[in-house]
Design a protein around this motif. Sequence first.
Motif, PDB file in Angstrom:
ATOM      1  N   LEU A 129       5.472   9.590  -9.630  1.00 26.74           N
ATOM      2  CA  LEU A 129       5.335   9.565 -11.203  1.00 26.74           C
ATOM      3  C   LEU A 129       4.865  11.002 -11.742  1.00 26.74           C
ATOM      4  O   LEU A 129       5.588  11.252 -12.549  1.00 26.74           O
ATOM      5  CB  LEU A 129       4.251   8.339 -11.308  1.00 26.74           C
ATOM      6  N   PRO A 130       3.920  11.613 -11.175  1.00 29.10           N
ATOM      7  CA  PRO A 130       3.657  12.865 -11.821  1.00 29.10           C
ATOM      8  C   PRO A 130       4.753  13.716 -11.465  1.00 29.10           C
ATOM      9  O   PRO A 130       4.905  14.768 -12.351  1.00 29.10           O
ATOM     10  CB  PRO A 130       2.438  13.299 -10.919  1.00 29.10           C
ATOM     11  N   LEU A 131       5.535  13.927 -10.394  1.00 25.15           N
ATOM     12  CA  LEU A 131       6.620  14.500 -10.419  1.00 25.15           C
ATOM     13  C   LEU A 131       7.722  14.539 -11.327  1.00 25.15           C
ATOM     14  O   LEU A 131       8.574  15.373 -11.799  1.00 25.15           O
ATOM     15  CB  LEU A 131       7.202  14.443  -8.713  1.00 25.15           C
ATOM     16  N   MET A 172       0.994  -1.401  -0.056  1.00 29.69           N
ATOM     17  CA  MET A 172       0.111  -0.132  -0.082  1.00 29.69           C
ATOM     18  C   MET A 172       0.739   1.199   0.033  1.00 29.69           C
ATOM     19  O   MET A 172       0.456   2.047  -0.544  1.00 29.69           O
ATOM     20  CB  MET A 172      -0.919  -0.005   1.194  1.00 29.69           C
ATOM     21  N   LYS A 173       2.031   1.412   0.961  1.00 28.46           N
ATOM     22  CA  LYS A 173       2.730   2.373   0.811  1.00 28.46           C
ATOM     23  C   LYS A 173       3.399   2.681  -0.345  1.00 28.46           C
ATOM     24  O   LYS A 173       3.771   3.718  -0.819  1.00 28.46           O
ATOM     25  CB  LYS A 173       3.889   2.178   2.022  1.00 28.46           C
ATOM     26  N   ASN A 174       3.830   1.504  -0.958  1.00 27.54           N
ATOM     27  CA  ASN A 174       4.804   1.563  -2.342  1.00 27.54           C
ATOM     28  C   ASN A 174       3.871   2.151  -3.401  1.00 27.54           C
ATOM     29  O   ASN A 174       4.164   2.989  -4.256  1.00 27.54           O
ATOM     30  CB  ASN A 174       5.171   0.284  -2.622  1.00 27.54           C
ATOM     31  N   THR A 175       2.542   1.884  -3.220  1.00 30.65           N
ATOM     32  CA  THR A 175       1.585   2.458  -4.223  1.00 30.65           C
ATOM     33  C   THR A 175       1.430   3.864  -4.226  1.00 30.65           C
ATOM     34  O   THR A 175       1.247   4.616  -5.086  1.00 30.65           O
ATOM     35  CB  THR A 175       0.119   1.689  -4.199  1.00 30.65           C
ATOM     36  N   LEU A 176       1.219   4.325  -3.000  1.00 31.05           N
ATOM     37  CA  LEU A 176       1.139   5.610  -2.847  1.00 31.05           C
ATOM     38  C   LEU A 176       2.100   6.537  -3.074  1.00 31.05           C
ATOM     39  O   LEU A 176       2.253   7.597  -3.500  1.00 31.05           O
ATOM     40  CB  LEU A 176       0.744   5.973  -0.968  1.00 31.05           C
ATOM     41  N   LEU A 177       3.347   5.874  -2.703  1.00 33.52           N
ATOM     42  CA  LEU A 177       4.723   6.508  -3.161  1.00 33.52           C
ATOM     43  C   LEU A 177       4.835   6.576  -4.525  1.00 33.52           C
ATOM     44  O   LEU A 177       5.229   7.670  -5.105  1.00 33.52           O
ATOM     45  CB  LEU A 177       5.991   6.006  -2.581  1.00 33.52           C
TER      46      LEU A 177
END
Length: 62
Positions: A11-13, A1-6
Motif C-alpha cells: 500500500l505505501p509503495l 497473516m501473510k496477506n496482511t503483511l503483503l
Amino acid sequence: MKNTLLLSLALPLILTACSEKRSEQAREETTACRNYRMMMTAPIPPDVHNRLKLACEASRAE
C-alpha cells in the motif's frame, strides 16, 4: 497473516508511486496551459479560446 503483511508493504509503495506521477504532471504544466484549462468552459468568443489554445501549445514546444 501473510496477506496482511503483503498489503501493509504494498500500500505505501502504490501510494508513493501515484504521488510521484502527479507532481511530475504539475511541473510540466505551463502558465499558458493553466490559463487555457481554466477558460475552456468559460463563455468567451471562439477566437479568444483559439488564442489561449495556441499559446498553450506554443509554451509546450519551448
